[in-house]
Design a protein around this motif. Sequence first.
Motif, short mmCIF file in Angstrom:
data_model
loop_
_atom_site.label_atom_id
_atom_site.label_comp_id
_atom_site.label_asym_id
_atom_site.label_seq_id
_atom_site.Cartn_x
_atom_site.Cartn_y
_atom_site.Cartn_z
N GLU A 150 32.89 30.29 -4.92
CA GLU A 150 31.95 29.69 -3.48
C GLU A 150 32.84 28.55 -3.00
O GLU A 150 33.68 28.21 -2.73
N SER A 151 32.14 27.88 -1.86
CA SER A 151 32.94 26.88 -1.16
C SER A 151 32.84 25.78 -2.01
O SER A 151 31.34 25.71 -2.78
N GLY A 152 32.88 24.43 -1.06
CA GLY A 152 32.71 23.41 -2.26
C GLY A 152 31.60 22.28 -2.46
O GLY A 152 30.84 22.43 -3.45
N VAL A 153 30.24 23.38 -1.72
CA VAL A 153 29.20 22.69 -1.88
C VAL A 153 28.67 23.44 -3.14
O VAL A 153 27.81 22.27 -3.54
N SER A 154 28.74 24.48 -3.13
CA SER A 154 28.03 24.78 -4.33
C SER A 154 29.37 24.49 -5.88
O SER A 154 28.74 24.18 -6.45
N ARG A 155 30.27 24.67 -5.26
CA ARG A 155 31.36 23.93 -5.58
C ARG A 155 30.78 22.46 -7.51
O ARG A 155 30.74 22.13 -7.86
N ALA A 156 30.19 21.83 -5.98
CA ALA A 156 29.35 20.63 -6.24
C ALA A 156 28.65 20.55 -6.91
O ALA A 156 28.57 19.84 -8.23
N HIS A 157 27.65 21.56 -7.11
CA HIS A 157 26.29 21.30 -7.93
C HIS A 157 26.68 22.29 -9.15
O HIS A 157 25.96 22.14 -10.28
N ASN A 158 28.13 23.34 -8.62
CA ASN A 158 28.69 23.76 -10.72
C ASN A 158 28.94 22.35 -11.54
O ASN A 158 28.99 22.32 -12.82
N PRO A 196 35.48 25.49 -21.13
CA PRO A 196 35.52 25.16 -19.74
C PRO A 196 35.00 26.44 -18.81
O PRO A 196 35.10 27.73 -19.24
N GLY A 197 34.62 26.19 -17.45
CA GLY A 197 33.91 26.83 -17.31
C GLY A 197 34.89 27.40 -15.63
O GLY A 197 36.29 26.43 -15.39
N ASP A 198 34.31 28.18 -14.83
CA ASP A 198 34.98 28.67 -13.53
C ASP A 198 35.37 28.10 -12.81
O ASP A 198 34.52 28.34 -11.34
N ILE A 199 35.16 26.98 -13.00
CA ILE A 199 35.51 26.08 -11.64
C ILE A 199 37.01 24.92 -11.55
O ILE A 199 37.16 24.54 -12.49
N SER A 200 37.07 26.18 -10.59
CA SER A 200 38.95 25.49 -10.70
C SER A 200 39.12 24.22 -8.83
O SER A 200 37.59 24.13 -8.16
N ALA A 201 40.24 23.76 -8.86
CA ALA A 201 40.28 23.37 -7.82
C ALA A 201 40.25 24.12 -6.60
O ALA A 201 40.29 25.32 -5.89
N VAL A 223 35.10 22.60 3.02
CA VAL A 223 34.22 22.19 3.47
C VAL A 223 33.18 20.71 3.01
O VAL A 223 33.02 20.45 3.93
N ILE A 224 34.32 20.04 2.03
CA ILE A 224 33.76 19.12 1.78
C ILE A 224 34.73 17.83 1.34
O ILE A 224 36.09 18.28 1.46
N ILE A 225 34.78 16.86 1.63
CA ILE A 225 35.22 15.78 1.52
C ILE A 225 35.25 14.43 0.40
O ILE A 225 33.65 14.61 0.51
N PRO A 226 36.17 14.36 -0.42
CA PRO A 226 37.14 14.85 -0.66
C PRO A 226 37.20 16.61 -1.22
O PRO A 226 36.10 16.45 -1.25
N GLU A 227 38.03 17.29 -1.55
CA GLU A 227 38.49 18.92 -1.90
C GLU A 227 37.66 18.40 -2.99
O GLU A 227 38.46 17.29 -4.00
N VAL A 228 37.68 19.52 -4.31
CA VAL A 228 37.09 18.84 -6.03
C VAL A 228 39.14 19.61 -5.76
O VAL A 228 40.00 20.10 -5.71
N MET A 229 39.37 18.41 -7.32
CA MET A 229 40.85 18.24 -7.52
C MET A 229 41.18 18.98 -8.85
O MET A 229 40.51 18.40 -9.55
N VAL A 230 41.92 19.01 -9.47
CA VAL A 230 42.45 19.62 -10.90
C VAL A 230 43.31 18.49 -11.70
O VAL A 230 43.92 18.37 -11.38
N PHE A 248 29.84 14.33 -2.68
CA PHE A 248 31.11 14.51 -1.18
C PHE A 248 30.09 15.19 0.30
O PHE A 248 28.94 15.03 -0.18
N ASP A 249 31.07 14.48 1.20
CA ASP A 249 30.15 14.81 2.23
C ASP A 249 31.03 15.80 2.90
O ASP A 249 32.06 16.66 2.45
N ILE A 250 30.08 16.32 4.01
CA ILE A 250 30.72 17.89 4.60
C ILE A 250 31.61 17.05 5.55
O ILE A 250 31.68 16.21 6.40
N ASP A 251 32.62 18.42 5.48
CA ASP A 251 33.57 17.50 6.65
C ASP A 251 33.11 18.60 7.61
O ASP A 251 33.24 19.58 8.28
#
Length: 372
Positions: free
Chosen positions: A293-301, A313-318, A327-334, A349-352
């Motif tokens: 997914e993009s960061g939008v779905s990643r945020a929901h995850n 631990p899930g399939d939720i990577s950086a 597409v999100i600000i900030p990006e997901v970081m590990v 998260f905000d949308i870029d």
Amino acid sequence: MKIKSVTLHFIAMDLLTPFVTSYGTVKKREMILMEAENTDGVVGWGEVVAFSTPWYTEETIQTCFHMLNQFLIPALFKQAIEHPGDIRAIFAPIKRNHMAKAAIDCAVWDMFSKKEGKSLATLIGGTRERIEAGVVIGIDQIPNMLAHIERHLKEGYKRFKVKIKPGYDYELIRQIRKEYPSIPLMADANSAYTLKDIEHLKCLDEFRLMMIEQPLGSDDIVDHATLQRECDTPICLDESIVSYDDARKAIELGSCQIINIKIGRVGGLTEAKRIHDLCLDQEVDLWVGGMLESGVSRAHNIALASLPGFTIPGDISASARYWERDVIIPEVMVEDGYIHVPSGCGIGFDIDRDFLRDITYETRTYVNPHLG
């Protein structure tokens, strides 16, 4: 709460590296980002996570667009919403099409949590300030897969999933275990096997895997029960679980010891939360799956994975694991194997917007005709 408008952003993003499973290879990822706005000007975001072709489920980007355009968005506009859980009842007359429904469900949850001034994780009952990150390694030459594991191990990832298929399983896992005897390791078969392979699959017991994910048919829970009785390795169901009732029946039959929840696959956060509550009550382990997914779905995850029942631990990577830019600000970081659960309102998260314009190839906006 009334929905004033919905905008669909059709986007395409190139994966940093091709992602290979037993089904095939994904190089470019098409998605639809949904931007919903209520009459108070509050905006919520969701995402259609279906693929361009029906290799994972029967849904595709185009079938989801058809359902959104012809049925789901018109149904959404007709009714006021007191709570995001109302979406499930509004869409009940429309059969399946879970990924199309999930985009709206998630957008409304994001909107509602912003309206309430709370983080999405808090609103759905999350209890964690950070979650453990897992990583997926697609099918490749074994030395390349070992190199990927080594790199991600140094990055701190807490769980490793490798894709397998007939003829590319036992020796792969053997060599991984030889190099990394103690890492948390699981195998994902994406329905590549049948009960004729039961003796072969039992051979994987020697490698102390956390689980084998969806080894048999994508719509099966009966044969998986037979396999689970024969195997010491826990079976995890993915594609077979598209609803609360599927999860309940699988648990009753003994088809699995673990369930993977993907928000898109089960129709949204509302149904995901129902399945979580069932599994928590039945002491069935859970983890959150990923869909490139993009960061939008990643945020929901991330919000979903903060619930107490998600013990693996899930399939939720950086974001940088898959995308040159998200597409999100900030990006997901590990960081040291963990992802921070946002405390800001909504998904956190905000949308870029600038980047979103760059990757959008079509936009459709719908205005609610029922508002005065």
